[in-house]
Write an enzyme that holds these catalytic residues in place. Structure first.
Site, short mmCIF file in Angstrom:
data_model
loop_
_atom_site.label_atom_id
_atom_site.label_comp_id
_atom_site.label_asym_id
_atom_site.label_seq_id
_atom_site.Cartn_x
_atom_site.Cartn_y
_atom_site.Cartn_z
N CYS A 1 51.36 114.30 66.37
CA CYS A 1 50.54 115.51 66.43
C CYS A 1 51.43 116.74 66.67
O CYS A 1 51.13 117.83 66.21
CB CYS A 1 49.50 115.41 67.53
SG CYS A 1 48.29 114.13 67.20
N CYS B 1 65.85 126.19 61.63
CA CYS B 1 64.57 125.49 61.45
C CYS B 1 63.90 125.42 62.82
O CYS B 1 64.25 126.17 63.71
CB CYS B 1 64.77 124.10 60.85
SG CYS B 1 65.64 122.97 61.93
#
Ligand code: ZN
Lengths: 99, 472
Positions: free
Chosen positions: B254, B430
């Protein structure tokens, strides 16, 4: 043969996030039955657009993918040898681990 | 306001101190409340034990209720259950005598625990070693803001006590591992798997097989959920279905893929329902079947799955799993996945001179160094937050977008009148510093020799360079 092929549990990401595919699979000349074994390679060639290793591994679906034929586990119908019929619904669903 | 900085931080400290004090007092109140309910003092303060039966014209309430063992308070509290012909006094009595263990007080565990406490499970165990975080709150509805930074088990237990002080709550503030699982799980009748990772799911399954406990397994990621009852009524176990663990890359978390809060909520509620059915022995539990929930399509499909496999490594005919073998089994190695996402291994693909720390990058920005910053996260991540003037080229489309990087570098070269001997720098960032390394490795191969990755990504940036930068 007209079939409905569905992907879920994240596998749809391998085919541009499209979950439901209504497809028409050409039969081998002289044959009127289609086995799951043949459908797997058809799906791999025609529907899977990226990371094919996330769908198949050694002529089988990769571990963690549940295959359902008309809402039944394909283990109950003969797995790769299951013969498909017109209008069958085949679901490939990846098992989820999150919560 | 700067002059008040000292005041503000002391106020914040005082608030924190009071919050901790408040939660301690609340939990003491719940414990006392529970003790009070166990003594024979009625709600209007009349001590029933002091009334001798003969002095009362009516039989004592305990005598009247003795046949099924429900006290008047219980009858009142669970009256809507008792009114159900298919549930009634018998099922409620069984539920009151049962014990259920919920592994994980997160998105699935939150609603499951709330319902299990409310419905009157006799003993309710909660295992988790996490603390409550702000980014849990949208789905882990058992926790409240006051508990941010505190144990999830403590928070969940307090919420359950507040709903039903007559339930015995057992707090296991530790991770459930093969080493302690037999001890903990053996104390319960039913287990709910509300964890978020593959190694825990295999471990909990094997433990339930060894101990012969029914396992109510739920999972949710993104907008989909799944639910099954394993190892019950002769049905399959998790390994009958999934003998070989999936590749690590197939296990979405998640925290990486996102999850709509209500989706684990729906599955967690259904887990509570199945656990109640198993514990009170009513209805048909979801064995040899699996429920698949697609929230986006508004579709629930219940499919038939295989039965117990004779070849199963843990529950099959030739299975050799013993308590000892179970305790020694390395589930993280088996699934190639760490239990906690916090301990995920750091990728290290590049030589040191191809990397730069967030602190150093910050200095270079402040010094006005001409550079191109490529952000290789997916575009929906980039929309959440990004560093100024960064160029979003997702890793998956990097190959086709190289000309964009070349022209950005070219433009800088000309705009800054850099001589032919000096070139603008190329940095790649990133979220956590893994994809940026993969991108730099590829860029080097494609001739962008000066490309460097920003170590630790935007998470490090927020931690070390700019505390106001949002994290997600
Ligand atoms: Zn099994």
């Amino acid at each position: 043969m007209h079939l409905t092929i569905e992907f879920g549990g994240g596998l749809e990401l391998l085919c541009q996030s499209v979950k439901i595919h209504h497809v028409d699979v050409d039969m081998k000349p002289g044959e009127d039955k289609l086995a799951m074994r043949d459908l797997l390679s058809w799906v791999q060639t025609n529907l899977i657009k990226e990371r094919p290793e996330m769908f198949m591994k050694d002529d089988h679906v990769r571990p963690g993918v549940l295959v359902l034929i008309n809402d039944c586990d394909w283990e109950l119908s003969g797995q790769l040898d299951t013969l498909l019929e017109e209008k069958d619904v085949i679901v490939f669903i990846s098992t989820l681990h999150g919560g | 306001m700067a002059s008040n900085g000292g005041d503000a931080s002391s106020i914040i400290r005082e608030i924190e101190r009071l919050k901790t004090e408040k939660s301690d007092i609340e939990s003491r109140i719940s414990i006392l409340q529970a003790q009070l309910n166990e003594t024979q003092i009625g709600p209007n303060g009349c001590d029933l034990s002091s009334l001798s039966p003969s002095s009362s014209p009516l039989p004592s309430r305990y005598d009247a209720a003795s046949e099924h063992g429900l006290t008047p308070d219980m009858i009142h509290r669970y009256s809507r259950h008792l009114l159900l012909p298919s549930f009634g006094v018998d099922a409620q009595s069984r539920l009151l005598k049962s014990s259920i263990l919920v592994v994980g007080a997160g998105g699935l565990g939150s609603p499951a625990l709330l319902y299990l406490a409310a419905c009157g499970v006799g003993r309710l165990g909660i295992v988790d070693n996490d603390v409550v975080e702000l980014n849990n709150m949208h789905r882990q509805i058992i926790h409240t803001e006051a508990y941010i930074g505190q144990s999830k088990v403590k928070s969940a237990a307090a919420a359950c006590r507040a709903i039903n002080s007559t339930v015995e709550l057992v707090e296991h503030r530790e991770a459930l591992l093969a080493t302690n699982a037999l001890d903990i799980v053996s104390k319960y009748d039913v287990v709910i798997d509300a964890t978020d990772n593959a190694p825990s799911r295999y471990m909990i399954n094997d433990c339930c097989v060894v101990l012969g406990k029914p396992l109510v397994s739920g999972a949710a990621v993104g907008l989909e959920g799944q639910l099954t009852v394993y190892n019950h009524n002769g049905g399959p176990c998790y390994r009958c279905l999934f003998p070989t663990p999936p590749p690590t890359t197939a296990c979405q978390r998640c925290s990486d893929s996102g999850v709509l809060g209500v989706v684990p909520g729906v599955i967690g509620c259904l887990q509570a329902l199945e656990a109640i059915k198993v514990a009170s022995a009513i209805g048909e539990p979801l064995c040899e079947r699996m429920l698949l929930f697609d929230a986006l399509a508004a579709r629930i499909r219940i499919v038939k799955i295989r039965g117990r496999s004779l070849q199963c490594d843990v529950c099959g005919e030739n299975a050799t799993l013993t308590r000892q073998l179970f305790q020694d089994f390395d589930y993280e190695k088996f699934t190639q996945t760490p239990v906690s996402s916090m301990t995920r291994p750091k990728l290290n693909l590049l030589p040191e001179n191809a990397r730069i720390s967030t602190k150093e990058y910050k200095e270079r920005v402040l010094n006005g160094e001409p550079h191109v910053l490529v952000d290789v996260r997916p575009s929906h991540h980039y929309k959440i937050t990004a560093l100024p003037k960064s160029l979003n080229i997702p890793l998956s489309s990097l190959e086709g977008q190289l000309p964009m990087i070349s022209s950005a570098l070219q433009e800088l070269q000309e705009g800054n009148n850099l001589g032919s001997g000096s070139h603008p720098s190329l940095y790649v960032v990133c979220r956590r510093g893994n994809d940026s390394q993969r991108a730099v490795q590829y860029l080097h191969k494609m001739g962008f020799a000066s490309a460097r990755d920003i170590i630790g990504g935007l998470e490090s940036w927020a931690q070390d360079a700019d505390p106001n930068f949002p994290t997600y």
